[in-house]
Design a protein around this motif. Structure first.
Motif, PDB file in Angstrom:
ATOM      1  N   UNK A 168       0.875  -1.175   0.000  1.00 42.19           N
ATOM      2  CA  UNK A 168       0.000   0.000   0.000  1.00 42.19           C
ATOM      3  C   UNK A 168       0.908   1.220   0.000  1.00 42.19           C
ATOM      4  N   UNK A 169       0.786   1.996  -1.033  1.00 44.64           N
ATOM      5  CA  UNK A 169       1.612   3.196  -1.194  1.00 44.64           C
ATOM      6  C   UNK A 169       0.774   4.401  -0.784  1.00 44.64           C
ATOM      7  N   UNK A 170       1.261   5.150   0.201  1.00 42.89           N
ATOM      8  CA  UNK A 170       0.499   6.270   0.756  1.00 42.89           C
ATOM      9  C   UNK A 170       1.278   7.579   0.645  1.00 42.89           C
ATOM     10  N   UNK A 171       0.563   8.627   0.320  1.00 40.50           N
ATOM     11  CA  UNK A 171       1.108   9.981   0.314  1.00 40.50           C
ATOM     12  C   UNK A 171       0.326  10.755   1.376  1.00 40.50           C
ATOM     13  N   UNK A 172       1.051  11.420   2.273  1.00 41.21           N
ATOM     14  CA  UNK A 172       0.349  12.029   3.389  1.00 41.21           C
ATOM     15  C   UNK A 172       1.019  13.317   3.859  1.00 41.21           C
ATOM     16  N   UNK A 173       0.328  14.007   4.761  1.00 43.37           N
ATOM     17  CA  UNK A 173       0.828  15.279   5.290  1.00 43.37           C
ATOM     18  C   UNK A 173       0.684  15.271   6.798  1.00 43.37           C
ATOM     19  N   UNK A 174       1.575  16.003   7.459  1.00 43.41           N
ATOM     20  CA  UNK A 174       1.486  16.074   8.905  1.00 43.41           C
ATOM     21  C   UNK A 174       2.510  17.028   9.486  1.00 43.41           C
ATOM     22  N   UNK A 175       2.264  17.428  10.733  1.00 44.12           N
ATOM     23  CA  UNK A 175       3.180  18.312  11.457  1.00 44.12           C
ATOM     24  C   UNK A 175       3.882  17.505  12.533  1.00 44.12           C
ATOM     25  N   UNK A 176       5.221  17.565  12.552  1.00 38.74           N
ATOM     26  CA  UNK A 176       5.962  16.803  13.557  1.00 38.74           C
ATOM     27  C   UNK A 176       5.883  17.498  14.916  1.00 38.74           C
ATOM     28  N   UNK A 177       6.518  16.881  15.903  1.00 33.90           N
ATOM     29  CA  UNK A 177       6.432  17.430  17.260  1.00 33.90           C
ATOM     30  C   UNK A 177       7.085  18.801  17.383  1.00 33.90           C
ATOM     31  N   UNK A 178       7.949  19.126  16.432  1.00 32.91           N
ATOM     32  CA  UNK A 178       8.551  20.457  16.449  1.00 32.91           C
ATOM     33  C   UNK A 178       7.685  21.503  15.777  1.00 32.91           C
ATOM     34  N   UNK A 179       6.540  21.071  15.218  1.00 38.32           N
ATOM     35  CA  UNK A 179       5.622  22.003  14.575  1.00 38.32           C
ATOM     36  C   UNK A 179       5.852  22.187  13.087  1.00 38.32           C
ATOM     37  N   UNK A 180       6.830  21.477  12.525  1.00 38.52           N
ATOM     38  CA  UNK A 180       7.111  21.613  11.087  1.00 38.52           C
ATOM     39  C   UNK A 180       6.122  20.788  10.285  1.00 38.52           C
ATOM     40  N   UNK A 181       5.404  21.465   9.427  1.00 42.00           N
ATOM     41  CA  UNK A 181       4.378  20.792   8.614  1.00 42.00           C
ATOM     42  C   UNK A 181       4.953  20.494   7.225  1.00 42.00           C
ATOM     43  N   UNK A 182       4.759  19.260   6.780  1.00 39.96           N
ATOM     44  CA  UNK A 182       5.231  18.836   5.462  1.00 39.96           C
ATOM     45  C   UNK A 182       4.171  17.975   4.806  1.00 39.96           C
ATOM     46  N   UNK A 183       3.907  18.253   3.546  1.00 40.19           N
ATOM     47  CA  UNK A 183       2.959  17.411   2.817  1.00 40.19           C
ATOM     48  C   UNK A 183       3.721  16.553   1.803  1.00 40.19           C
ATOM     49  N   UNK A 184       2.979  15.686   1.130  1.00 36.88           N
ATOM     50  CA  UNK A 184       3.524  14.760   0.128  1.00 36.88           C
ATOM     51  C   UNK A 184       4.634  13.865   0.681  1.00 36.88           C
ATOM     52  N   UNK A 185       4.474  13.453   1.925  1.00 42.05           N
ATOM     53  CA  UNK A 185       5.349  12.429   2.483  1.00 42.05           C
ATOM     54  C   UNK A 185       4.962  11.073   1.870  1.00 42.05           C
ATOM     55  N   UNK A 186       5.898  10.146   1.816  1.00 35.40           N
ATOM     56  CA  UNK A 186       5.638   8.846   1.197  1.00 35.40           C
ATOM     57  C   UNK A 186       5.930   7.734   2.188  1.00 35.40           C
ATOM     58  N   UNK A 187       4.986   6.802   2.317  1.00 40.58           N
ATOM     59  CA  UNK A 187       5.165   5.634   3.179  1.00 40.58           C
ATOM     60  C   UNK A 187       4.587   4.412   2.485  1.00 40.58           C
TER      61      UNK A 187
END
Length: 208
Positions: A168-187
């Motif tokens: 299952x190939x997923x593209x996702x977005x999220x903010x890490x614990x430091x508050x940095x938000x990044x989209x188009x992450x791949x897992x």
């Protein structure tokens, strides 16, 4: 009988003249050109090597392919930070780059499991459902991403080299614990199909 001394200079002169004339003749007569050396046959051009196909069952190969297919459609993807409005374009680019090859029912089950696993891994929500993967919830590693801004932008489920393996190939977005938000992450989450009591189920594989 002895040779007369007077004839020796004359004989020597005649011999000298004959040698000179012979030398002149040898120099002036055109020599027959020697046959040109046979040219070596042209070397055969080596065929251009084609890229070696990556082993479909290799996780490293699959991860490389996953990244490549996302990048191959980069021109059609929305810019970073587009938000929910750009998710449909990402989903379409994945489906175009990686055509469906699973039964609809299998794909539906795998997508649901893959989404749940990604959410559990990133945010900690739902880890108790997969104790074999995440261990004791009380001793689990703290989630790296907040639930508030976590979003799965796109996902596809496809075979992983055989009918009994899938990814299952997923593209996702999220903010890490430091508050940095990044989209188009791949897992990628990998699954193996197992049978229990005459029924088949897709079992997630441990992350490596």
């Amino acid at each position: 009988m002895t040779t007369s001394p007077g004839r020796s200079p004359r004989l020597l002169l005649i011999v000298t003249v004959v040698l000179v004339v012979a030398g002149v003749i040898l120099l002036t007569v055109p020599q027959t050109p020697s046959a040109p050396a046979a040219s070596a046959p042209p070397r055969a051009t080596a065929p251009t090597a084609r890229p070696t196909a990556t082993a479909p069952g290799s996780r490293a190969a699959q991860a490389t392919a996953s990244t490549a297919l996302t990048q191959s459609a980069a021109s059609a993807l929305p810019p970073h930070g587009e938000g929910v409005a750009g998710d449909a374009a990402i989903q379409k680019s994945l489906e175009d780059a990686w055509p469906a090859d699973l039964a609809a029912d299998d794909e539906h089950k795998l997508l649901a499991a893959g989404r749940g696993l990604l959410r559990a891994d990133a945010t900690g929500v739902g880890r108790a459902k997969w104790p074999a993967l995440f261990g004791d919830p009380d001793q689990a590693i703290a989630p790296a991403f907040a639930t508030a801004r976590f979003r799965i932008q796109a996902a596809v489920a496809r075979r992983d080299g055989s009918p009994d393996k899938a990814v299952v190939h997923l593209v996702w977005a999220g903010a890490d614990r430091g508050g940095t938000y990044t989209d188009r992450r791949i897992t990628d989450w990998y699954f193996a199909r197992t049978s229990t009591k005459r029924a088949f189920t897709w079992t997630p594989q441990p992350r490596i």
